[in-house]
Design a protein around this motif. Sequence first.
Motif, short mmCIF file in Angstrom:
data_model
loop_
_atom_site.label_atom_id
_atom_site.label_comp_id
_atom_site.label_asym_id
_atom_site.label_seq_id
_atom_site.Cartn_x
_atom_site.Cartn_y
_atom_site.Cartn_z
N PHE A 1 0.82 -1.21 0.00
CA PHE A 1 0.00 0.00 0.00
C PHE A 1 0.86 1.26 0.00
O PHE A 1 0.52 2.23 -0.66
N ALA A 2 1.96 1.26 0.75
CA ALA A 2 2.82 2.45 0.82
C ALA A 2 3.37 2.80 -0.56
O ALA A 2 3.39 3.96 -0.95
N VAL A 3 3.82 1.80 -1.29
CA VAL A 3 4.40 2.04 -2.61
C VAL A 3 3.32 2.52 -3.58
O VAL A 3 3.57 3.39 -4.42
N GLU A 4 2.13 1.99 -3.45
CA GLU A 4 1.05 2.34 -4.38
C GLU A 4 0.42 3.70 -4.04
O GLU A 4 0.12 4.48 -4.94
N TRP A 5 0.20 3.98 -2.76
CA TRP A 5 -0.51 5.19 -2.36
C TRP A 5 0.41 6.39 -2.13
O TRP A 5 -0.05 7.52 -2.16
N ILE A 6 1.67 6.15 -1.84
CA ILE A 6 2.60 7.24 -1.54
C ILE A 6 3.73 7.19 -2.57
O ILE A 6 4.75 6.56 -2.36
N PRO A 7 3.55 7.85 -3.71
CA PRO A 7 4.56 7.77 -4.77
C PRO A 7 5.94 8.25 -4.33
O PRO A 7 6.95 7.76 -4.79
N ALA A 8 6.00 9.19 -3.39
CA ALA A 8 7.29 9.72 -2.94
C ALA A 8 8.09 8.68 -2.16
O ALA A 8 9.29 8.82 -1.98
N TYR A 9 7.42 7.62 -1.70
CA TYR A 9 8.12 6.58 -0.93
C TYR A 9 9.24 5.94 -1.75
O TYR A 9 10.31 5.68 -1.22
N THR A 10 9.01 5.73 -3.01
CA THR A 10 10.02 5.08 -3.84
C THR A 10 11.27 5.95 -4.00
O THR A 10 12.33 5.43 -4.30
N GLU A 11 11.13 7.25 -3.78
CA GLU A 11 12.26 8.16 -3.92
C GLU A 11 13.03 8.36 -2.63
O GLU A 11 14.06 9.03 -2.63
#
Length: 96
Positions: free
Chosen positions: A26-36
């Motif tokens: 969910f974090a990766v899908e809902w919070i795009p800035a997480y991948t950065e």
Amino acid sequence: MSLSEFLRFLNTSAGINAAIGFAWSFAVEWIPAYTELPRRAKRVIMLGLCLLIPTLATVGLIAMGEAVLDEGTIWAALLAGFAAFMGSQAAQLRQL
């Protein structure tokens, strides 16, 4: 599976890993800035989740009367969380 069985499962390394895998999806899908985020920040978040999940599960079991609040209960939860964190980091050693 009853609630107390589920909370006991969350006190194991496998349960922690399953819960974190679910949360990460969910974090990766809902919070795009997480991948950065830098890898160090992701490791700190992972450590926090690995310790938070079994601690909250233990508090839930104690509140339900399914576990006794003592030093051994809390340490068992924290050790399970630490083992889950170390397992997750061992899989990423090549990238460190």
